[in-house]
Design a protein around this motif. Structure first.
Motif, mmCIF file in Angstrom:
data_model
loop_
_atom_site.group_PDB
_atom_site.id
_atom_site.type_symbol
_atom_site.label_atom_id
_atom_site.label_comp_id
_atom_site.label_asym_id
_atom_site.label_seq_id
_atom_site.Cartn_x
_atom_site.Cartn_y
_atom_site.Cartn_z
ATOM 1 N N GLY A 141 0.666 -1.225 -0.122
ATOM 2 C CA GLY A 141 -0.034 0.316 -0.260
ATOM 3 C C GLY A 141 0.513 1.629 -0.067
ATOM 4 O O GLY A 141 0.130 2.913 0.598
ATOM 5 N N ARG A 144 -0.552 3.759 -2.303
ATOM 6 C CA ARG A 144 -2.272 4.408 -2.150
ATOM 7 C C ARG A 144 -1.844 5.283 -0.923
ATOM 8 O O ARG A 144 -2.368 6.910 -1.076
ATOM 9 C CB ARG A 144 -3.330 2.918 -1.783
ATOM 10 C CG ARG A 144 -4.034 3.657 -1.389
ATOM 11 C CD ARG A 144 -4.889 2.819 -0.612
ATOM 12 N NE ARG A 144 -4.851 1.403 -1.661
ATOM 13 C CZ ARG A 144 -6.241 1.741 -2.676
ATOM 14 N NH1 ARG A 144 -6.871 1.864 -2.511
ATOM 15 N NH2 ARG A 144 -5.988 0.342 -3.343
ATOM 16 N N LYS A 145 -0.798 4.900 0.195
ATOM 17 C CA LYS A 145 -0.740 5.869 1.017
ATOM 18 C C LYS A 145 0.184 7.366 0.604
ATOM 19 O O LYS A 145 -0.421 8.717 0.813
ATOM 20 C CB LYS A 145 0.321 5.104 2.003
ATOM 21 C CG LYS A 145 0.048 6.115 3.849
ATOM 22 C CD LYS A 145 1.569 5.469 4.315
ATOM 23 C CE LYS A 145 2.152 5.801 5.441
ATOM 24 N NZ LYS A 145 2.725 5.409 6.393
ATOM 25 N N THR A 146 0.410 7.482 0.179
ATOM 26 C CA THR A 146 1.540 8.716 -0.577
ATOM 27 C C THR A 146 0.385 9.279 -1.754
ATOM 28 O O THR A 146 0.686 10.539 -1.592
ATOM 29 C CB THR A 146 2.833 8.220 -1.554
ATOM 30 O OG1 THR A 146 3.747 7.265 -1.389
ATOM 31 C CG2 THR A 146 3.317 9.300 -2.777
ATOM 32 N N GLU A 149 -1.463 11.236 0.577
ATOM 33 C CA GLU A 149 -0.476 11.798 1.484
ATOM 34 C C GLU A 149 -0.255 13.580 0.576
ATOM 35 O O GLU A 149 -0.879 14.122 1.049
ATOM 36 C CB GLU A 149 0.716 11.776 1.591
ATOM 37 C CG GLU A 149 0.788 10.592 2.821
ATOM 38 C CD GLU A 149 1.722 9.763 3.426
ATOM 39 O OE1 GLU A 149 1.972 9.570 3.821
ATOM 40 O OE2 GLU A 149 2.645 10.397 2.715
#
Length: 204
Positions: A141, A144-146, A149
């Motif tokens: 992930g 997806r996290k980046t 953010e």
């Protein structure tokens, strides 16, 4: 893409793109010997970009996709300055070191006013060909996290699969050889999201 011949030149001295699977293709790889290294400095990169864009008789196109090497060097900067780009699609593996480059790419294209279409996670996991269980070799992930953010759209993820590698080596894309597979559906969903995003930008 299972293309091995060199492009022909028309009466206007423009190269004719080679077509397969309904896709017109052009590559510097078509113009040099198979095992010849391509070692270029800045001005040569600019010349190559000119050849691939304005010296090719593309005809009518729905979308022109330019596949770029990773990073934020001469090629990316020249392309953003010389071509009127509809947007940039950032592709990264989920591991932290790759996502550092992805963030740099986002910031560079944003700085030169090129819209970011979104972020794709490639090699998201390895799916065992025997049991189908996923293994997150490069972490889980990260892209997806980046995207969350940085306030970007997460466009989709593509796993590591033997059939993708095999089809690429044989010159038969998996969307052609196995159009109903889960991976082909993932590619289709990504393409659909990118197309919708381009339409939104065009209307804006």
């Amino acid at each position: 893409m299972n293309i091995h011949q060199k492009p022909e030149v028309n009466e206007d001295m423009k190269m004719i793109p080679i077509e397969n699977y309904g896709v017109k293709c052009m590559s510097m790889g078509f113009l040099v010997d198979k095992d010849a290294p391509i070692v270029w400095r800045g001005p040569m990169v600019m010349s190559a970009l000119q050849k691939m864009s304005r010296d090719v008789d593309w005809g009518g196109l729905d979308i022109l996709v330019v596949d770029m090497p990773p990073g934020t060097g001469d090629a990316q900067l020249t392309m953003s300055q010389k071509l009127q780009l509809s947007g940039a699609l950032i592709v990264s593996t989920p591991q932290d070191v790759a996502l550092i480059d992805a963030r740099r790419g986002v910031r560079m294209f944003s700085k030169v006013q090129v819209p970011i279409l979104g972020l794709i996670e490639n090699m998201s996991c390895f799916k065992c060909p025997h049991c189908g269980e996923p293994s997150f070799i490069f972490g889980a992930g990260g892209a997806r996290k980046t995207a969350a953010e940085m306030g970007l759209q997460f466009v989709g993820e593509i796993p590591i699969e033997l059939d993708i590698r095999k089809g690429s080596d044989e010159g038969t894309p998996i969307v052609v050889s196995a159009p109903d597979s889960a991976v082909s559906k993932a590619y289709h969903d990504i393409a659909q999201k990118v197309f919708v995003r381009l339409e939104e930008l065009a209307k804006a």
